[in-house]
Structure formats: C-alpha cells, structure tokens
Design a protein around this motif. Structure first.
Motif: not given
Length: 111
Positions: A29-37, A51-56
């Motif tokens: 939905d309006d969230y992104v879970v990311e795995l980075s290195h 965890i990122l939230e799409h705010t606008s």
C-alpha cells in the motif's frame, strides 16, 4: 505514477548513507520495506532494514520504522533477509492502522 515507481526514483536520489545498495524491497500500500547493504567503519558488511511511508507525491518518511524501533542494522546476510521478511509480514498485518496505532502494531508484530 505508482508508489513503487515513485519509491524507485526517490531511492536513487536518497539512498541510505550507511547501506546505499538496495538488495530488495516490498511495496505494501503506502509503505515500503527495504533491505539494503553497505560497508561499516572497518569495511565489514552491514545490512539495513527500513520502513518508509509514502506521505505525498515523491515524498517518503522513515518515521514509522524509527518510532517503532523496527528499522535496524544487521551484520549477517541470512539474518537480514529473514528479518526483512518478518518486517514485511508485519507491515501487511498492520497496514490498516494509521500513525501511532500502526507503530504500536509493528512493535507487537516484530519480535
């Protein structure tokens, strides 16, 4: 433009400064879970789950991951991948909640 398309453009311009190399992500939905290195101070491998939230439009916030304490660094690839899946599952479970209720749900779901 979809949240995923916006995220990928945003992520190119705003990589995590400690773990800039994106390994995987999950748009929920309006969230992104990311795995980075990335590499730590002593050149050791380090992984990050955020965890990122799409705010606008073209804007994402790290607030939910920070406030819940769920976003964190890890030092092992397998552990990081397992934790990424656990956090993604928690976001799927909690996505119907907003603001502080979402943060509380994340805390309850991620062990």
């Amino acid at each position: 433009m979809s949240v995923e398309e916006e995220y990928l453009k945003w992520q190119e311009r705003n990589p995590n400064f400690i773990t800039p190399d994106l390994i995987d992500y999950d748009v929920i939905d309006d969230y992104v879970v990311e795995l980075s290195h990335g590499k730590g101070i002593k050149n050791e491998p380090i992984y990050g789950v955020s965890i990122l939230e799409h705010t606008s439009e073209n804007k994402f916030s790290t607030r939910p991951g920070f406030l819940s304490g769920v976003a964190k660094p890890l030092w092992d690839s397998k552990t990081a991948k397992n934790y990424f899946k656990e956090v993604s599952d928690a976001v799927y479970t909690c996505k119907e909640f907003k603001d502080e209720e979402f943060v509380k749900c994340l805390r309850d779901e991620v062990v």
